[in-house]
Design a protein around this motif. Structure first.
Motif, PDB file in Angstrom:
ATOM      1  N   ASP A  30      17.712  -2.903 -25.477  1.00 35.32           N
ATOM      2  CA  ASP A  30      17.795  -2.945 -24.139  1.00 35.32           C
ATOM      3  C   ASP A  30      18.714  -1.721 -23.518  1.00 35.32           C
ATOM      4  O   ASP A  30      18.623  -1.115 -22.689  1.00 35.32           O
ATOM      5  N   GLU A  31      19.824  -1.467 -24.412  1.00 41.73           N
ATOM      6  CA  GLU A  31      20.897  -0.137 -24.174  1.00 41.73           C
ATOM      7  C   GLU A  31      20.020   0.943 -24.221  1.00 41.73           C
ATOM      8  O   GLU A  31      20.229   1.975 -23.546  1.00 41.73           O
ATOM      9  N   ALA A  32      19.293   1.226 -24.924  1.00 41.63           N
ATOM     10  CA  ALA A  32      18.564   2.461 -25.245  1.00 41.63           C
ATOM     11  C   ALA A  32      17.549   2.602 -24.256  1.00 41.63           C
ATOM     12  O   ALA A  32      17.381   3.738 -23.683  1.00 41.63           O
ATOM     13  N   ILE A  33      16.717   1.571 -23.906  1.00 37.21           N
ATOM     14  CA  ILE A  33      16.007   1.645 -22.659  1.00 37.21           C
ATOM     15  C   ILE A  33      16.682   2.001 -21.326  1.00 37.21           C
ATOM     16  O   ILE A  33      16.166   2.687 -20.491  1.00 37.21           O
ATOM     17  N   ASP A  34      17.942   1.416 -20.990  1.00 40.44           N
ATOM     18  CA  ASP A  34      18.554   1.622 -19.894  1.00 40.44           C
ATOM     19  C   ASP A  34      19.046   2.928 -19.773  1.00 40.44           C
ATOM     20  O   ASP A  34      18.741   3.813 -18.857  1.00 40.44           O
ATOM     21  N   ARG A  35      19.379   3.696 -20.946  1.00 41.57           N
ATOM     22  CA  ARG A  35      19.718   5.157 -21.118  1.00 41.57           C
ATOM     23  C   ARG A  35      18.575   5.979 -20.641  1.00 41.57           C
ATOM     24  O   ARG A  35      18.853   7.000 -20.023  1.00 41.57           O
ATOM     25  N   ILE A  36      17.478   5.627 -21.287  1.00 45.68           N
ATOM     26  CA  ILE A  36      16.107   6.574 -20.864  1.00 45.68           C
ATOM     27  C   ILE A  36      16.035   6.293 -19.511  1.00 45.68           C
ATOM     28  O   ILE A  36      15.690   7.364 -18.935  1.00 45.68           O
ATOM     29  N   LYS A  37      16.028   5.177 -18.910  1.00 46.49           N
ATOM     30  CA  LYS A  37      15.647   4.975 -17.297  1.00 46.49           C
ATOM     31  C   LYS A  37      16.584   5.949 -16.712  1.00 46.49           C
ATOM     32  O   LYS A  37      16.312   6.505 -15.714  1.00 46.49           O
ATOM     33  N   THR A  38      18.012   5.730 -17.031  1.00 50.06           N
ATOM     34  CA  THR A  38      19.029   6.589 -16.282  1.00 50.06           C
ATOM     35  C   THR A  38      18.650   8.204 -16.264  1.00 50.06           C
ATOM     36  O   THR A  38      19.029   8.736 -15.509  1.00 50.06           O
ATOM     37  N   SER A  39      18.343   8.290 -17.544  1.00 42.21           N
ATOM     38  CA  SER A  39      18.285   9.947 -17.886  1.00 42.21           C
ATOM     39  C   SER A  39      17.040  10.399 -17.170  1.00 42.21           C
ATOM     40  O   SER A  39      16.996  11.645 -16.489  1.00 42.21           O
ATOM     41  N   ARG A  40      15.960   9.577 -17.087  1.00 47.22           N
ATOM     42  CA  ARG A  40      14.633  10.066 -16.098  1.00 47.22           C
ATOM     43  C   ARG A  40      15.128  10.061 -14.794  1.00 47.22           C
ATOM     44  O   ARG A  40      14.364  10.875 -13.887  1.00 47.22           O
ATOM     45  N   ARG A  41      15.889   9.280 -14.158  1.00 46.82           N
ATOM     46  CA  ARG A  41      16.238   9.160 -12.692  1.00 46.82           C
ATOM     47  C   ARG A  41      16.977  10.380 -12.505  1.00 46.82           C
ATOM     48  O   ARG A  41      16.784  10.945 -11.411  1.00 46.82           O
TER      49      ARG A  41
END
Length: 92
Positions: free
Chosen positions: A78-89
């Protein structure tokens, strides 16, 4: 893979090279070539060789993953997914 039934001297290879190459994929996974009674080389068909290379690559990836786990270089999913979403935004 039982190589003990697939051992030939180098003289056999020299005398039957085209036949060996033609039949390599049909007659077995590999052929051990000996010189002076010692195993010196292994001949295999290209399909088997490519499968071996792919298997080795996967094993290297698994070993690297195991090493990273042992060193604690992992994050929860879940932390890795949050990092990816943040970087895409941030890149939009």
């Amino acid at each position: 893979m039982k190589l003990s039934t697939r051992i030939k001297p180098i003289s056999y290879l020299k005398a039957h090279a085209s036949e060996i190459v033609r039949d390599l994929g049909k007659t077995g996974p590999a052929l051990v070539i000996t010189q002076n009674g010692e195993a010196k080389a292994v001949l295999q068909d290209i399909h088997s060789y490519e499968q071996t290379q792919e298997t080795l690559a996967l094993l290297k990836v698994l070993a690297l993953g195991q090493q990273q786990i042992a060193e604690g270089k992992v994050v929860p999913l879940d932390e890795a997914i949050d990092r990816i979403k943040t970087s895409r935004r941030g890149s939009k």
